[in-house]
Design a protein around this motif. Structure first.
Motif, PDB file in Angstrom:
ATOM      1  N   TYR A  56       0.782  -1.041  -0.095  1.00  0.00           N
ATOM      2  CA  TYR A  56       0.038  -0.117   0.234  1.00  0.00           C
ATOM      3  C   TYR A  56       0.484   1.356   0.158  1.00  0.00           C
ATOM      4  CZ  TYR A  56      -4.251  -3.075   0.756  1.00  0.00           C
ATOM      5  OH  TYR A  56      -4.791  -4.238   1.199  1.00  0.00           O
ATOM      6  N   ARG A  57       2.160   1.157   0.863  1.00  0.00           N
ATOM      7  CA  ARG A  57       2.234   2.379   0.964  1.00  0.00           C
ATOM      8  C   ARG A  57       3.819   2.571  -0.332  1.00  0.00           C
ATOM      9  NH1 ARG A  57       6.648   1.136   3.901  1.00  0.00           N
ATOM     10  NH2 ARG A  57       5.797  -0.839   4.884  1.00  0.00           N
ATOM     11  N   LYS A  58       3.714   1.456  -1.213  1.00  0.00           N
ATOM     12  CA  LYS A  58       4.776   1.884  -2.503  1.00  0.00           C
ATOM     13  C   LYS A  58       3.404   2.433  -3.925  1.00  0.00           C
ATOM     14  CE  LYS A  58       7.101  -1.782  -6.323  1.00  0.00           C
ATOM     15  NZ  LYS A  58       7.364  -2.670  -6.194  1.00  0.00           N
ATOM     16  N   ALA A  59       2.195   1.542  -3.639  1.00  0.00           N
ATOM     17  CA  ALA A  59       1.460   1.902  -3.936  1.00  0.00           C
ATOM     18  C   ALA A  59       1.017   3.724  -4.141  1.00  0.00           C
ATOM     19  CB  ALA A  59      -0.139   0.781  -4.264  1.00  0.00           C
ATOM     20  N   ALA A  60       1.178   4.182  -3.038  1.00  0.00           N
ATOM     21  CA  ALA A  60       0.767   5.303  -2.576  1.00  0.00           C
ATOM     22  C   ALA A  60       2.509   6.089  -3.173  1.00  0.00           C
ATOM     23  CB  ALA A  60       0.769   5.637  -1.393  1.00  0.00           C
ATOM     24  N   GLY A  61       2.825   5.781  -3.317  1.00  0.00           N
ATOM     25  CA  GLY A  61       4.101   6.622  -3.934  1.00  0.00           C
ATOM     26  C   GLY A  61       4.590   5.982  -5.273  1.00  0.00           C
ATOM     27  N   ASP A  62       3.740   5.470  -5.867  1.00  0.00           N
ATOM     28  CA  ASP A  62       3.947   5.076  -7.591  1.00  0.00           C
ATOM     29  C   ASP A  62       3.619   5.907  -8.222  1.00  0.00           C
ATOM     30  OD1 ASP A  62       4.986   3.866  -9.895  1.00  0.00           O
ATOM     31  OD2 ASP A  62       3.383   1.614  -8.731  1.00  0.00           O
ATOM     32  N   ALA A  63       4.714   6.729  -9.016  1.00  0.00           N
ATOM     33  CA  ALA A  63       3.602   7.942  -9.959  1.00  0.00           C
ATOM     34  C   ALA A  63       3.544   7.252 -11.069  1.00  0.00           C
ATOM     35  CB  ALA A  63       4.972   8.265 -10.884  1.00  0.00           C
ATOM     36  N   ASN A  64       3.468   5.512 -11.443  1.00  0.00           N
ATOM     37  CA  ASN A  64       2.872   5.067 -12.712  1.00  0.00           C
ATOM     38  C   ASN A  64       0.903   5.159 -11.877  1.00  0.00           C
ATOM     39  OD1 ASN A  64       4.835   4.911 -14.306  1.00  0.00           O
ATOM     40  ND2 ASN A  64       5.413   3.266 -13.913  1.00  0.00           N
ATOM     41  N   ILE A 235      -8.412  -3.876 -25.533  1.00  0.00           N
ATOM     42  CA  ILE A 235      -8.237  -4.190 -26.480  1.00  0.00           C
ATOM     43  C   ILE A 235      -7.495  -2.946 -27.784  1.00  0.00           C
ATOM     44  CG2 ILE A 235     -10.198  -4.856 -28.439  1.00  0.00           C
ATOM     45  CD1 ILE A 235     -11.609  -6.406 -26.394  1.00  0.00           C
ATOM     46  N   MET A 236      -8.600  -1.948 -27.715  1.00  0.00           N
ATOM     47  CA  MET A 236      -8.141  -0.393 -28.652  1.00  0.00           C
ATOM     48  C   MET A 236      -6.700  -0.186 -28.127  1.00  0.00           C
ATOM     49  SD  MET A 236     -11.758   1.534 -28.276  1.00  0.00           S
ATOM     50  CE  MET A 236     -10.590   2.286 -28.992  1.00  0.00           C
ATOM     51  N   THR A 237      -5.540  -0.369 -27.297  1.00  0.00           N
ATOM     52  CA  THR A 237      -4.859   0.509 -27.452  1.00  0.00           C
ATOM     53  C   THR A 237      -3.868  -0.519 -26.361  1.00  0.00           C
ATOM     54  OG1 THR A 237      -5.636   1.413 -25.166  1.00  0.00           O
ATOM     55  CG2 THR A 237      -5.304   2.850 -27.124  1.00  0.00           C
ATOM     56  N   ASN A 238      -4.305  -1.260 -25.616  1.00  0.00           N
ATOM     57  CA  ASN A 238      -3.404  -2.406 -24.769  1.00  0.00           C
ATOM     58  C   ASN A 238      -2.789  -0.859 -23.826  1.00  0.00           C
ATOM     59  OD1 ASN A 238      -2.126  -4.317 -23.321  1.00  0.00           O
ATOM     60  ND2 ASN A 238      -0.836  -4.298 -24.832  1.00  0.00           N
ATOM     61  N   GLY A 239      -4.054  -0.177 -22.841  1.00  0.00           N
ATOM     62  CA  GLY A 239      -2.287   1.201 -22.509  1.00  0.00           C
ATOM     63  C   GLY A 239      -1.729   2.081 -22.860  1.00  0.00           C
ATOM     64  N   GLY A 240      -1.304   1.415 -24.517  1.00  0.00           N
ATOM     65  CA  GLY A 240      -0.569   2.395 -24.942  1.00  0.00           C
ATOM     66  C   GLY A 240      -1.376   3.353 -25.589  1.00  0.00           C
ATOM     67  N   PRO A 241      -0.517   4.476 -26.007  1.00  0.00           N
ATOM     68  CA  PRO A 241       1.211   3.539 -26.401  1.00  0.00           C
ATOM     69  C   PRO A 241       2.011   4.468 -25.619  1.00  0.00           C
ATOM     70  CG  PRO A 241       0.180   5.880 -27.856  1.00  0.00           C
ATOM     71  CD  PRO A 241      -0.997   5.089 -27.027  1.00  0.00           C
ATOM     72  N   ALA A 242       3.046   4.159 -24.653  1.00  0.00           N
ATOM     73  CA  ALA A 242       4.030   4.356 -24.026  1.00  0.00           C
ATOM     74  C   ALA A 242       3.288   4.554 -22.623  1.00  0.00           C
ATOM     75  CB  ALA A 242       4.843   5.658 -24.222  1.00  0.00           C
ATOM     76  N   GLY A 253      -4.012  -5.370 -14.066  1.00  0.00           N
ATOM     77  CA  GLY A 253      -4.061  -6.338 -15.199  1.00  0.00           C
ATOM     78  C   GLY A 253      -2.508  -6.806 -15.112  1.00  0.00           C
ATOM     79  N   ARG A 254      -2.039  -5.601 -15.933  1.00  0.00           N
ATOM     80  CA  ARG A 254      -0.314  -5.746 -16.124  1.00  0.00           C
ATOM     81  C   ARG A 254       0.610  -6.156 -15.276  1.00  0.00           C
ATOM     82  NH1 ARG A 254       1.488  -3.404 -20.741  1.00  0.00           N
ATOM     83  NH2 ARG A 254      -0.457  -1.934 -20.519  1.00  0.00           N
ATOM     84  N   THR A 255       0.123  -5.559 -14.104  1.00  0.00           N
ATOM     85  CA  THR A 255       0.928  -5.805 -12.948  1.00  0.00           C
ATOM     86  C   THR A 255       0.752  -7.333 -12.133  1.00  0.00           C
ATOM     87  OG1 THR A 255       1.086  -3.132 -12.269  1.00  0.00           O
ATOM     88  CG2 THR A 255       1.514  -5.428 -10.391  1.00  0.00           C
ATOM     89  N   ALA A 256      -0.042  -8.028 -12.204  1.00  0.00           N
ATOM     90  CA  ALA A 256      -1.006  -8.432 -11.531  1.00  0.00           C
ATOM     91  C   ALA A 256      -0.415  -9.821 -12.820  1.00  0.00           C
ATOM     92  CB  ALA A 256      -2.507  -8.933 -11.458  1.00  0.00           C
ATOM     93  N   TYR A 257      -0.928  -9.380 -14.240  1.00  0.00           N
ATOM     94  CA  TYR A 257       0.029 -11.154 -15.083  1.00  0.00           C
ATOM     95  C   TYR A 257       0.670 -11.281 -15.857  1.00  0.00           C
ATOM     96  CZ  TYR A 257      -5.527 -11.826 -13.026  1.00  0.00           C
ATOM     97  OH  TYR A 257      -6.449 -11.883 -11.827  1.00  0.00           O
ATOM     98  N   ALA A 260       3.487 -10.463 -12.163  1.00  0.00           N
ATOM     99  CA  ALA A 260       2.849 -11.652 -11.714  1.00  0.00           C
ATOM    100  C   ALA A 260       3.205 -10.541 -10.198  1.00  0.00           C
ATOM    101  CB  ALA A 260       4.024 -12.579 -12.168  1.00  0.00           C
ATOM    102  N   ARG A 261       2.912  -9.640  -9.816  1.00  0.00           N
ATOM    103  CA  ARG A 261       3.167  -9.401  -8.446  1.00  0.00           C
ATOM    104  C   ARG A 261       1.539  -9.090  -8.211  1.00  0.00           C
ATOM    105  NH1 ARG A 261       6.386  -3.633  -9.061  1.00  0.00           N
ATOM    106  NH2 ARG A 261       5.039  -3.541 -11.105  1.00  0.00           N
ATOM    107  N   MET A 262       0.939 -10.145  -7.872  1.00  0.00           N
ATOM    108  CA  MET A 262      -0.610 -10.034  -7.564  1.00  0.00           C
ATOM    109  C   MET A 262      -0.850  -9.019  -6.106  1.00  0.00           C
ATOM    110  SD  MET A 262      -3.084 -11.430  -8.553  1.00  0.00           S
ATOM    111  CE  MET A 262      -2.567 -12.912  -9.917  1.00  0.00           C
ATOM    112  N   GLY A 263       0.241  -9.470  -5.280  1.00  0.00           N
ATOM    113  CA  GLY A 263       0.140  -8.720  -4.337  1.00  0.00           C
ATOM    114  C   GLY A 263      -0.302  -7.266  -4.599  1.00  0.00           C
ATOM    115  N   TYR A 264       1.049  -6.585  -4.610  1.00  0.00           N
ATOM    116  CA  TYR A 264       0.688  -5.253  -4.945  1.00  0.00           C
ATOM    117  C   TYR A 264      -0.336  -5.079  -5.831  1.00  0.00           C
ATOM    118  CZ  TYR A 264       2.560  -1.582  -6.694  1.00  0.00           C
ATOM    119  OH  TYR A 264       2.783   1.027  -6.858  1.00  0.00           O
ATOM    120  N   ALA A 265      -0.671  -6.239  -6.729  1.00  0.00           N
ATOM    121  CA  ALA A 265      -1.620  -5.232  -7.633  1.00  0.00           C
ATOM    122  C   ALA A 265      -3.140  -5.557  -7.051  1.00  0.00           C
ATOM    123  CB  ALA A 265      -2.221  -6.822  -8.711  1.00  0.00           C
TER     124      ALA A 265
END
Length: 298
Positions: A56-64, A235-242, A253-257, A260-265
Motif C-alpha cells: 500500500y505504501r509502495k502504491a501510494a508513492g508509485d507515479a505510474n 483491446i483498443m490500445t493495451n494501455g499504449g502508446p507508452a 491487470g498488467r501488474t498482476a498477470y 506476476a506481482r499479484m500481492g502488489y496488484a
C-alpha cells in the motif's frame, strides 16, 4: 442427543449463502490477505511472506499508479458529462415523438446490449490507421491527405477510447432520463405555461429539477463502470502508446498477470475500490439532496 434444527428461512437461503461465500467472500478475503504479502504468481510459496502495508505504501508513492488514476478520473469526468448531455437530449427528443416511439426506445438500447469486448474490437477497426472507416471517410471527403494515427498518438488514443465509451453507454442515461420524463407530474408544467414561461424556462426550472434524481442514479451506475474500465482499453490500445491510455484496472491487470506481482496488484485494486466508493457516495449524496429539494424525502 438432539440434532440442530435450522429455521426454515435459513434452510431456504443456505444454498445461496454457500454459493456467495464460495464465489465472493472467499476470493475477497484471500485477495485482501495477499495484498499484505509479497505474493507472486511465479512463486506460490511467497503467499505466506507477510510484508505488512508495504504494498500500500509502495502504491501510494508509485507515479505510474497516480498517472493511471488521473487518466481514469479524466475519462470518468469527460465521459459522464458528455453521456449525460447526449442522453438528456436524446431522451427529450424521443419523448416528443408521437409515432414509432416504442421502436425508437428499443433502438436506443442497442449499444448497451453489446459486450465491451465486442465494442473494443469494433472501434479498434473503425479507428485503424490503414483500413479504418474514419480515416477512409476523411480521405474520401478530402478532409485529410494522410491517415490519422488515432490509436497511436497518445491524445487521439484517449479521445478514441472516450468516444467508444460514450457510444456504448449514452443509452443508459437516455433510458433513465426518459423514465424520469414519463414520471414528471404535469401540473407544474401546465402551471409554468399559464404563467407565461418560455419552453427553455419551463425545462430549466420545472423539468430539469425533477430529472436530477434520475441523472444522479445514472451517474452513480456509470461512475462504477468507468472507474473499473478495462475491456475496451485493453483491446483498443493495451494501455499504449507508452502507457498514455493506461487506466487503473489495466495497470492492475498488467501488474498482476504480466509482471506476476499479484500481492502488489491486489493492494492497488483495494485502493481503486476505495476511490470508486468515494465517487459512489458523492453521487448518492447529490441524489439525496435532489430528492430533498423536490420534497421526496431521503
Amino acid at each position: 442427543m438432539s440434532r440442530l434444527k435450522l429455521p426454515p428461512w435459513l434452510v431456504l437461503l443456505l444454498p445461496a449463502i454457500i454459493i456467495l461465500m464460495a464465489v465472493v467472500l472467499v476470493p475477497l478475503v484471500l485477495s485482501f490477505y495477499s495484498s499484505f504479502t509479497a505474493y507472486q504468481l511465479t512463486r506460490p510459496d511467497s503467499l505466506t511472506k507477510w510484508i505488512g502495508t508495504f504494498n500500500y505504501r509502495k502504491a501510494a508513492g508509485d507515479a505510474n499508479f497516480w498517472w493511471a488514476f488521473g487518466r481514469t478520473v479524466l475519462l470518468l469526468t469527460i465521459a459522464l458529462n458528455l453521456e449525460m448531455l447526449l442522453g438528456l437530449g436524446l431522451a427529450v427528443m424521443v419523448s416528443k415523438v408521437t409515432t414509432g416511439q416504442r421502436l425508437l426506445r428499443t433502438a436506443m438500447m442497442f449499444p448497451m446490449m453489446f459486450s465491451p469486448v465486442l465494442v473494443g474490437f469494433q472501434f479498434k477497426f473503425i479507428f485503424n490507421d490503414n483500413v479504418g472507416l474514419v480515416n477512409n471517410a476523411l480521405q474520401s471527403l478530402g478532409l485529410t491527405d494522410v491517415a490519422i494515427p488515432w490509436l497511436v498518438d497518445g491524445h487521439l488514443a484517449m479521445f478514441s477510447i472516450i468516444f467508444a465509451e460514450i457510444w456504448t453507454s449514452t443509452s443508459v442515461f437516455a433510458i433513465l432520463i426518459l423514465a424520469g420524463l414519463y414520471a414528471i407530474p404535469q401540473d407544474p408544467v401546465e402551471a409554468a405555461k399559464v404563467d407565461g414561461c418560455t419552453p427553455w424556462q419551463s425545462f430549466r426550472f420545472v423539468t430539469l429539477p425533477f430529472l436530477m434524481p434520475f441523472i444522479y442514479i445514472a451517474m452513480a451506475i456509470r461512475s462504477l463502470d468507468v472507474a473499473r474500465a478495462y475491456d475496451i482499453v485493453q483491446i483498443m490500445t493495451n494501455g499504449g502508446p507508452a502507457r498514455r491510455t493506461e487506466l487503473l484496472w489495466t495497470l492492475i491487470g498488467r501488474t498482476a498477470y504480466v509482471d506476476a506481482r499479484m500481492g502488489y496488484a491486489n493492494a492497488m485494486g483495494y485502493i481503486a475500490i476505495l476511490l470508486s466508493i468515494f465517487f459512489t457516495i458523492y453521487f448518492f449524496r447529490k441524489l439525496t439532496a435532489a430528492r430533498s429539494e423536490l420534497g421526496m424525502g431521503v
